[in-house]
Design a protein around this motif. Structure first.
Motif, PDB file in Angstrom:
ATOM      1  N   ALA A  41       0.833  -1.207   0.000  1.00  0.00           N
ATOM      2  CA  ALA A  41       0.000   0.000   0.000  1.00  0.00           C
ATOM      3  C   ALA A  41       0.868   1.258   0.000  1.00  0.00           C
ATOM      4  N   GLN A  42       1.933   1.242   0.796  1.00  0.00           N
ATOM      5  CA  GLN A  42       2.814   2.401   0.848  1.00  0.00           C
ATOM      6  C   GLN A  42       3.555   2.623  -0.458  1.00  0.00           C
ATOM      7  N   ALA A  43       3.952   1.528  -1.104  1.00  0.00           N
ATOM      8  CA  ALA A  43       4.628   1.657  -2.398  1.00  0.00           C
ATOM      9  C   ALA A  43       3.682   2.243  -3.436  1.00  0.00           C
ATOM     10  N   TYR A  44       2.434   1.828  -3.385  1.00  0.00           N
ATOM     11  CA  TYR A  44       1.441   2.345  -4.334  1.00  0.00           C
ATOM     12  C   TYR A  44       1.173   3.825  -4.057  1.00  0.00           C
ATOM     13  N   LEU A  45       1.110   4.177  -2.777  1.00  0.00           N
ATOM     14  CA  LEU A  45       0.899   5.581  -2.410  1.00  0.00           C
ATOM     15  C   LEU A  45       2.067   6.435  -2.884  1.00  0.00           C
ATOM     16  N   GLU A  46       3.270   5.938  -2.695  1.00  0.00           N
ATOM     17  CA  GLU A  46       4.464   6.684  -3.070  1.00  0.00           C
ATOM     18  C   GLU A  46       4.523   6.919  -4.576  1.00  0.00           C
ATOM     19  N   THR A  47       4.101   5.905  -5.332  1.00  0.00           N
ATOM     20  CA  THR A  47       4.194   5.985  -6.793  1.00  0.00           C
ATOM     21  C   THR A  47       3.028   6.747  -7.418  1.00  0.00           C
ATOM     22  N   HIS A  48       1.823   6.521  -6.884  1.00  0.00           N
ATOM     23  CA  HIS A  48       0.632   7.055  -7.534  1.00  0.00           C
ATOM     24  C   HIS A  48      -0.162   8.024  -6.662  1.00  0.00           C
ATOM     25  N   GLY A  49       0.266   8.229  -5.430  1.00  0.00           N
ATOM     26  CA  GLY A  49      -0.479   9.100  -4.530  1.00  0.00           C
ATOM     27  C   GLY A  49      -0.416  10.568  -4.950  1.00  0.00           C
ATOM     28  N   SER A  50      -1.298  11.351  -4.343  1.00  0.00           N
ATOM     29  CA  SER A  50      -1.414  12.762  -4.720  1.00  0.00           C
ATOM     30  C   SER A  50      -1.373  13.638  -3.469  1.00  0.00           C
ATOM     31  N   ASP A  51      -0.988  14.886  -3.664  1.00  0.00           N
ATOM     32  CA  ASP A  51      -1.043  15.853  -2.565  1.00  0.00           C
ATOM     33  C   ASP A  51      -2.444  16.408  -2.378  1.00  0.00           C
ATOM     34  N   ASP A  52      -3.350  16.026  -3.270  1.00  0.00           N
ATOM     35  CA  ASP A  52      -4.751  16.421  -3.154  1.00  0.00           C
ATOM     36  C   ASP A  52      -5.402  15.610  -2.031  1.00  0.00           C
ATOM     37  N   GLY A  53      -5.819  16.285  -0.978  1.00  0.00           N
ATOM     38  CA  GLY A  53      -6.379  15.596   0.186  1.00  0.00           C
ATOM     39  C   GLY A  53      -7.723  14.953  -0.028  1.00  0.00           C
ATOM     40  N   GLY A  54      -8.311  15.162  -1.202  1.00  0.00           N
ATOM     41  CA  GLY A  54      -9.582  14.517  -1.507  1.00  0.00           C
ATOM     42  C   GLY A  54      -9.456  13.460  -2.581  1.00  0.00           C
ATOM     43  N   ALA A  55      -8.237  13.128  -2.973  1.00  0.00           N
ATOM     44  CA  ALA A  55      -8.014  12.200  -4.075  1.00  0.00           C
ATOM     45  C   ALA A  55      -8.530  10.802  -3.750  1.00  0.00           C
ATOM     46  N   LEU A  56      -9.206  10.198  -4.713  1.00  0.00           N
ATOM     47  CA  LEU A  56      -9.793   8.871  -4.509  1.00  0.00           C
ATOM     48  C   LEU A  56      -8.725   7.834  -4.195  1.00  0.00           C
ATOM     49  N   LEU A  57      -7.626   7.848  -4.915  1.00  0.00           N
ATOM     50  CA  LEU A  57      -6.591   6.835  -4.691  1.00  0.00           C
ATOM     51  C   LEU A  57      -6.033   6.932  -3.278  1.00  0.00           C
ATOM     52  N   ASN A  58      -5.832   8.134  -2.792  1.00  0.00           N
ATOM     53  CA  ASN A  58      -5.344   8.302  -1.418  1.00  0.00           C
ATOM     54  C   ASN A  58      -6.312   7.681  -0.426  1.00  0.00           C
ATOM     55  N   ARG A  59      -7.618   7.907  -0.657  1.00  0.00           N
ATOM     56  CA  ARG A  59      -8.621   7.346   0.242  1.00  0.00           C
ATOM     57  C   ARG A  59      -8.625   5.824   0.175  1.00  0.00           C
ATOM     58  N   MET A  60      -8.415   5.275  -0.998  1.00  0.00           N
ATOM     59  CA  MET A  60      -8.377   3.823  -1.156  1.00  0.00           C
ATOM     60  C   MET A  60      -7.197   3.222  -0.387  1.00  0.00           C
ATOM     61  N   VAL A  61      -6.047   3.852  -0.492  1.00  0.00           N
ATOM     62  CA  VAL A  61      -4.876   3.360   0.240  1.00  0.00           C
ATOM     63  C   VAL A  61      -5.097   3.484   1.744  1.00  0.00           C
ATOM     64  N   PHE A  62      -5.668   4.612   2.157  1.00  0.00           N
ATOM     65  CA  PHE A  62      -5.971   4.825   3.568  1.00  0.00           C
ATOM     66  C   PHE A  62      -6.903   3.730   4.094  1.00  0.00           C
ATOM     67  N   SER A  63      -7.970   3.443   3.356  1.00  0.00           N
ATOM     68  CA  SER A  63      -8.927   2.426   3.779  1.00  0.00           C
ATOM     69  C   SER A  63      -8.282   1.051   3.838  1.00  0.00           C
ATOM     70  N   GLN A  64      -7.360   0.773   2.911  1.00  0.00           N
ATOM     71  CA  GLN A  64      -6.657  -0.505   2.925  1.00  0.00           C
ATOM     72  C   GLN A  64      -5.788  -0.641   4.178  1.00  0.00           C
ATOM     73  N   HIS A  65      -5.147   0.431   4.584  1.00  0.00           N
ATOM     74  CA  HIS A  65      -4.336   0.389   5.806  1.00  0.00           C
ATOM     75  C   HIS A  65      -5.214   0.078   7.025  1.00  0.00           C
ATOM     76  N   VAL A  66      -6.404   0.671   7.092  1.00  0.00           N
ATOM     77  CA  VAL A  66      -7.307   0.391   8.210  1.00  0.00           C
ATOM     78  C   VAL A  66      -7.766  -1.052   8.160  1.00  0.00           C
ATOM     79  N   ALA A  67      -8.104  -1.550   6.966  1.00  0.00           N
ATOM     80  CA  ALA A  67      -8.548  -2.940   6.824  1.00  0.00           C
ATOM     81  C   ALA A  67      -7.457  -3.922   7.248  1.00  0.00           C
ATOM     82  N   ALA A  68      -6.222  -3.623   6.888  1.00  0.00           N
ATOM     83  CA  ALA A  68      -5.104  -4.492   7.265  1.00  0.00           C
ATOM     84  C   ALA A  68      -4.894  -4.491   8.776  1.00  0.00           C
ATOM     85  N   LEU A  69      -5.062  -3.325   9.396  1.00  0.00           N
ATOM     86  CA  LEU A  69      -4.953  -3.235  10.856  1.00  0.00           C
ATOM     87  C   LEU A  69      -6.037  -4.074  11.523  1.00  0.00           C
TER      88      LEU A  69
END
Length: 281
Positions: free
Chosen positions: A114-142
């Motif tokens: 998830a972190q590698a995907y965020l680093e490669t494709h993530g955005s500084d836009d705080g509303g970006a869909l991909l960022n939210r998807m990575v965030f949700s995946q981190h919560v699911a993994a926890l």
């Protein structure tokens, strides 16, 4: 598969005075007997648990065609804001679930990908869909790590199993006859497995109680970390149930690349601490 008919509520906890946001079970309407939407009413007893201090409140819910009113019986003056009643996403059938040998390694793989995907494709836009998807995946993994680790430790050692049976109020209500136990020697372990599998592991207050009861491990040990974790879980709810919007339907812009990464590393500290503490079991 099983689903729960529920509403999501927000209120100020009468016990700890914290802002609380959680799901509450709602009696189902008589779907077959309704001729109009106005007939889809139901009401009855329910329970509301504060996700911050884990206090449990008896409550009464009135559901009128999806609109809910929830009243805390011993605290009727407490205002409870309730969303439209809905079916929760289908829950997995845990009867054939095989616990992983190493929950930590599975979490670590998810974290790194998830972190590698965020680093490669993530955005500084705080509303970006991909960022939210990575965030949700981190919560699911926890959540998966917390659930698998607790269940694995409880089933591996009679001591934490005994502490959980003695200290958990829901399990303490269970009654079995000698005939039932004789017919199914694994009855108690199976019941505990089903109970722990049904826990919502994003309810960190409940998770903290379970870990302290069974394993004598404090999940929510650090106050500063605790507040950040609860905020992250609320953001997770807004991602999953409101498509990145808050209760007022305002678009959230908190999910910047930096925030998602910071929260992921907060989860990592928690996971590593728990994995180290639980290793003797």
């Amino acid at each position: 598969m099983s689903q729960r008919f529920e509403t999501h509520v927000q209120f100020t906890c009468p016990q700890c005075a914290a802002y609380a946001s959680t799901a509450v079970d709602v009696p189902e309407p008589d779907w077959g007997g309704a001729e109009r939407m106005s007939d889809l009413n139901s009401e009855g007893e329910t329970e509301v648990q504060c996700p911050v201090c884990a206090s449990l409140f008896e409550a009464y819910v009135i559901n009128s065609a999806g609109d809910c009113e929830v009243t805390l019986k011993e605290h009727p003056e407490t205002h409870v804001s309730a969303d439209t009643a809905f079916y929760s996403p289908e829950e997995d059938d845990w009867s054939d679930y095989v616990l992983p040998d190493d929950p930590f390694s599975i979490w670590k793989e998810s974290f790194e990908q998830a972190q590698a995907y965020l680093e490669t494709h993530g955005s500084d836009d705080g509303g970006a869909l991909l960022n939210r998807m990575v965030f949700s995946q981190h919560v699911a993994a926890l959540e998966a790590f917390l659930g698998d680790t607790l269940l694995k430790a409880v089933l591996a050692d009679p001591k934490p199993l005994g502490r959980l049976l003695a200290g958990d109020r829901e399990l303490a209500k269970e009654k079995f006859t000698l005939a039932e136990i004789e017919a199914s020697p694994e009855l108690i372990r199976d019941r505990v497995s089903a109970y722990l599998a049904d826990i919502r592991y994003h309810n960190l207050a409940k998770v903290d109680v379970l870990y302290r009861t069974a394993l004598e491990i404090e999940v929510l040990k650090d106050q500063d970390q605790r507040e950040k974790l609860f905020t992250a879980i609320q953001h997770r709810h807004d991602c999953v149930h409101r498509n990145g919007r808050d209760k007022a339907n305002e678009r959230l812009t908190v999910f910047t690349k930096a925030y998602v990464s910071e929260t992921a590393h907060l989860f990592r500290m928690l996971v590593e601490r728990i994995d180290t503490a639980v290793s003797p079991f």
